[in-house]
Write a protein that holds these residues in place. Structure first.
Motif, PDB file in Angstrom:
ATOM      1  N   LEU A 135      27.819  21.377  10.093  1.00 55.28           N
ATOM      2  CA  LEU A 135      28.688  22.261   8.577  1.00 55.28           C
ATOM      3  C   LEU A 135      28.026  21.117   7.401  1.00 55.28           C
ATOM      4  O   LEU A 135      28.325  22.350   6.424  1.00 55.28           O
ATOM      5  CB  LEU A 135      30.388  21.805   9.270  1.00 55.28           C
ATOM      6  N   ARG A 136      27.962  19.961   7.260  1.00 51.99           N
ATOM      7  CA  ARG A 136      27.474  19.382   6.165  1.00 51.99           C
ATOM      8  C   ARG A 136      26.365  18.940   5.928  1.00 51.99           C
ATOM      9  O   ARG A 136      25.746  18.738   4.733  1.00 51.99           O
ATOM     10  CB  ARG A 136      28.394  17.139   6.441  1.00 51.99           C
ATOM     11  N   GLN A 137      24.917  19.623   7.085  1.00 53.09           N
ATOM     12  CA  GLN A 137      23.863  19.823   7.110  1.00 53.09           C
ATOM     13  C   GLN A 137      23.607  20.901   6.471  1.00 53.09           C
ATOM     14  O   GLN A 137      22.410  21.420   6.514  1.00 53.09           O
ATOM     15  CB  GLN A 137      23.292  18.928   8.340  1.00 53.09           C
ATOM     16  N   LYS A 138      24.860  21.929   6.794  1.00 48.76           N
ATOM     17  CA  LYS A 138      23.984  23.280   7.035  1.00 48.76           C
ATOM     18  C   LYS A 138      23.159  23.716   8.109  1.00 48.76           C
ATOM     19  O   LYS A 138      21.906  24.489   7.966  1.00 48.76           O
ATOM     20  CB  LYS A 138      24.042  23.709   5.854  1.00 48.76           C
ATOM     21  N   LYS A 139      22.492  23.592   9.052  1.00 46.36           N
ATOM     22  CA  LYS A 139      21.636  23.663  10.136  1.00 46.36           C
ATOM     23  C   LYS A 139      22.592  22.899  11.182  1.00 46.36           C
ATOM     24  O   LYS A 139      22.927  21.688  11.033  1.00 46.36           O
ATOM     25  CB  LYS A 139      20.787  23.002   9.701  1.00 46.36           C
ATOM     26  N   GLY A 140      21.596  23.653  12.226  1.00 45.92           N
ATOM     27  CA  GLY A 140      22.053  23.410  13.448  1.00 45.92           C
ATOM     28  C   GLY A 140      21.711  24.061  15.178  1.00 45.92           C
ATOM     29  O   GLY A 140      21.689  25.282  14.658  1.00 45.92           O
ATOM     30  N   ARG A 141      21.634  23.428  16.148  1.00 44.76           N
ATOM     31  CA  ARG A 141      21.619  24.284  17.003  1.00 44.76           C
ATOM     32  C   ARG A 141      22.347  23.726  18.313  1.00 44.76           C
ATOM     33  O   ARG A 141      22.535  21.894  17.842  1.00 44.76           O
ATOM     34  CB  ARG A 141      20.028  24.005  18.001  1.00 44.76           C
ATOM     35  N   ILE A 142      23.055  24.919  18.648  1.00 44.15           N
ATOM     36  CA  ILE A 142      24.106  23.982  19.962  1.00 44.15           C
ATOM     37  C   ILE A 142      24.064  24.849  21.172  1.00 44.15           C
ATOM     38  O   ILE A 142      23.738  26.073  20.852  1.00 44.15           O
ATOM     39  CB  ILE A 142      25.688  24.371  19.957  1.00 44.15           C
ATOM     40  N   ILE A 143      23.916  24.045  22.494  1.00 41.91           N
ATOM     41  CA  ILE A 143      22.657  24.973  23.589  1.00 41.91           C
ATOM     42  C   ILE A 143      23.998  24.162  24.680  1.00 41.91           C
ATOM     43  O   ILE A 143      24.098  23.070  25.400  1.00 41.91           O
ATOM     44  CB  ILE A 143      21.561  24.741  23.897  1.00 41.91           C
ATOM     45  N   PHE A 144      24.243  25.690  25.811  1.00 38.09           N
ATOM     46  CA  PHE A 144      24.752  25.052  26.858  1.00 38.09           C
ATOM     47  C   PHE A 144      24.170  25.530  27.713  1.00 38.09           C
ATOM     48  O   PHE A 144      23.460  26.448  27.956  1.00 38.09           O
ATOM     49  CB  PHE A 144      26.159  26.005  26.094  1.00 38.09           C
ATOM     50  N   ILE A 145      24.219  24.407  29.028  1.00 42.58           N
ATOM     51  CA  ILE A 145      23.595  25.409  29.937  1.00 42.58           C
ATOM     52  C   ILE A 145      24.555  24.817  30.780  1.00 42.58           C
ATOM     53  O   ILE A 145      25.458  24.459  31.257  1.00 42.58           O
ATOM     54  CB  ILE A 145      22.810  24.077  30.192  1.00 42.58           C
ATOM     55  N   SER A 146      24.537  27.011  31.176  1.00 43.69           N
ATOM     56  CA  SER A 146      25.393  27.297  32.569  1.00 43.69           C
ATOM     57  C   SER A 146      25.214  27.836  33.478  1.00 43.69           C
ATOM     58  O   SER A 146      24.210  26.949  34.176  1.00 43.69           O
ATOM     59  CB  SER A 146      26.000  28.595  31.665  1.00 43.69           C
TER      60      SER A 146
END
Length: 254
Positions: A135-146
């Motif tokens: 949120l501070r960087q205003k970017k990111g990727r979250i990937i869950f392995i289901s």
């Protein structure tokens, strides 16, 4: 993103997808199986990779972080170490998980709670901590392995299926909540993969599984890693809240 077949059978190693600026990547359970393949793929792409593990054995080139992800203090310490070494985490891959399979009437409270705590609650904890920096960087990727089991269900895996299905709802809620800050949240749902976990199955069990898969084989861990790399790539900047199956067609339509 699936690697081409090489002479002699099996997929070729993932091609290096070089990035303009190395990113800080954290992969949980990155010492074996799918998690190791994912970590190795990011390393090959030139990223700075940290992996959490309980037993050691991180791939060469990765920062090894001994951590029990069911322990909030251990998660905080792992992020602090990764940030100190590589900078704020830009890509989180929540991969670590366990199984405790048994029929529902035999399933104990501990069988249920330990799987939910490791596979679902810990993933929430990881995503929450990663989101602070993103949120501070205003970017990111979250990937869950289901897992395909989270979409289809499986007898004897009520706890595991519930934990893996929960990741879909979590990712889609995060996609709506964090999207305005250019943070994506997605799910990769592997089918049966050639790892230590499936190696213990009998030949009869393996053949029964293969007969249900339209492609007629297990996945190689690098094929799951390919989907993860895509979701972390610039080409996937407009993909969020998605469930990407890597299951040979086993769960199609879900």
């Amino acid at each position: 993103m699936v690697p081409a077949a090489r002479e002699g059978g099996g997929p070729a190693p993932l091609a290096s997808q070089s990035v303009s600026q190395p990113r800080s990547v954290l992969v949980t359970g990155g010492n074996r199986g799918i998690g190791r393949a994912i970590a190795e793929a990011f390393i090959a792409a030139g990223d700075k990779v940290a992996v959490t593990t309980r037993s050691g054995g991180a791939p060469e080139g990765a920062l090894e972080l001994k951590a029990d992800i069911t322990d909030p203090a251990a998660v905080e310490a792992a992020f602090a170490a990764a940030e100190e070494a590589h900078g704020p985490v830009e890509v989180l891959v929540a991969n670590a998980g366990i199984t405790k399979d048994t029929l529902v009437l035999r399933m104990s409270e501990e069988d249920w709670s330990s799987v939910i705590d490791t596979n679902l609650t810990a993933s929430f904890r990881l995503a929450k901590r990663a989101a602070k920096g993103m949120l501070r960087q205003k970017k990111g990727r979250i990937i869950f392995i289901s897992s395909v089991v989270g979409l289809l269900g499986s007898p004897g895996q009520v706890n595991y299926a519930a934990s893996k299905a929960g990741l879909v709802g979590m990712a889609r809620s995060l996609a709506r909540e964090l999207g305005p800050r250019s943070i994506t949240a997605n799910v990769v749902a592997p089918g049966y993969v050639d790892t230590d976990m499936t190696a213990v199955l009998s030949d009869e069990q393996k053949e029964g599984i293969r007969s249900q898969v339209p492609l007629g084989r297990y996945a190689d861990p690098t094929e799951v890693a390919g989907a993860v790399l895509f979701l972390a790539s610039p080409e996937a900047a407009y993909v969020t809240g998605a469930v990407i199956p890597v299951d040979g067609g086993l769960g199609m339509g879900h």
